[in-house]
Design an enzyme around this catalytic site. Sequence first.
Site, PDB file in Angstrom:
ATOM      1  N   HIS A 126      71.649  46.311  29.463  1.00  0.00           N
ATOM      2  CA  HIS A 126      70.121  46.491  29.516  1.00  0.00           C
ATOM      3  C   HIS A 126      69.713  47.451  28.498  1.00  0.00           C
ATOM      4  O   HIS A 126      68.585  48.095  28.380  1.00  0.00           O
ATOM      5  CB  HIS A 126      69.397  46.866  30.787  1.00  0.00           C
ATOM      6  N   ARG A 141      30.720  59.783  37.072  1.00  0.00           N
ATOM      7  CA  ARG A 141      31.847  58.614  37.486  1.00  0.00           C
ATOM      8  C   ARG A 141      31.606  58.469  39.030  1.00  0.00           C
ATOM      9  O   ARG A 141      31.594  59.387  39.659  1.00  0.00           O
ATOM     10  CB  ARG A 141      33.297  59.251  37.158  1.00  0.00           C
ATOM     11  N   ARG A 165      64.531  47.376  34.093  1.00  0.00           N
ATOM     12  CA  ARG A 165      63.444  46.781  34.664  1.00  0.00           C
ATOM     13  C   ARG A 165      62.468  46.193  33.410  1.00  0.00           C
ATOM     14  O   ARG A 165      61.459  45.375  33.867  1.00  0.00           O
ATOM     15  CB  ARG A 165      62.587  47.543  35.642  1.00  0.00           C
ATOM     16  N   PRO A 187      58.914  58.209  35.197  1.00  0.00           N
ATOM     17  CA  PRO A 187      58.781  59.407  34.656  1.00  0.00           C
ATOM     18  C   PRO A 187      57.409  60.050  34.239  1.00  0.00           C
ATOM     19  O   PRO A 187      56.529  59.209  33.826  1.00  0.00           O
ATOM     20  CB  PRO A 187      59.514  59.180  33.123  1.00  0.00           C
ATOM     21  N   GLU A 188      57.083  61.045  34.757  1.00  0.00           N
ATOM     22  CA  GLU A 188      55.635  61.606  34.552  1.00  0.00           C
ATOM     23  C   GLU A 188      55.636  62.512  33.274  1.00  0.00           C
ATOM     24  O   GLU A 188      56.656  62.583  32.693  1.00  0.00           O
ATOM     25  CB  GLU A 188      55.092  62.403  35.713  1.00  0.00           C
TER      26      GLU A 188
END
Length: 273
Positions: free
Chosen positions: A96, A154, A115, A2-3
């Site tokens: 899970h 950077r 996971r 998920p973002e």
Amino acid sequence: MPELPEVETIATGVNERIRGARIKSVWLSSYKEPFKTAPDPMSDALTGSRINLVHRVGKHIVFDLSQNKRPIQWIVHLGMTGRLLVSAAAVPIPPHTHAILTLSSGRELRFVDHRRFGRLALHTPNGSETSFRGPGQEPLAISAADFAALFRGRKLSIKAALLNQSLLHGVGNIYADESLFHAGIRPTRIAGRLTRSQLDKLRTALQQILRKAISLGGSSISDYVDADGVAGFFQLEHRVYMRTGQPCLVCGTPIRRTVLAGRGTHSCPRCQR
Ligand SMILES: [Zn+2]
């Protein structure tokens, strides 16, 4: 994974469903991985507390709680496959499941993660950080000046810099590629060499795309469900992400895929400079 827009959507959905509830009891699994705070102190802190607000910070879902008027925060990171479900107690517990918070309403908030890359932690206010702030700056709130300052000097590519969670938190691969395309910036460009006007364009593009995705309810293409366990979100129309070889929607040049910062990176060789 998920973002940011999916995490925002989940946080909002959970907030609408359980805000104001009291946590009656807590069950935590015996797996070590999900618990950044040890299960016993976590369970003690959560039990009896009231859920004042659920919101997003970076890619974390933050539960603002009060325990005898003392503020405390429960931090959930979904990792790759974590899900938060608000379920009636009668609904069978999925495999899970690593945390079950039984609420005063009788419903249960369940954290499920097959996971086990997801993380659960407590944040207690301390001198330097009263509220959990996450590792980097908030992409939707950052000013143009602060955004430009993040990248000054950077030497890494702008793609890698966008994915660096200690600079901006919550920006993942999809939104990095899409915002670079919208801003016309080649992903390999060195972050510290971009002009202020390029960085302003990038910030605007990133914020617009994230806001649009949030308004659509996230655009995840992975196995992901909302707070009720309902699968299916609108997919934002991607311009470059996962469109390798297809014509650029602006100029027709085939979209190119390279690997940058260890991630598949999609760009138009002509529109992005
Ligand atoms: Zn193009």
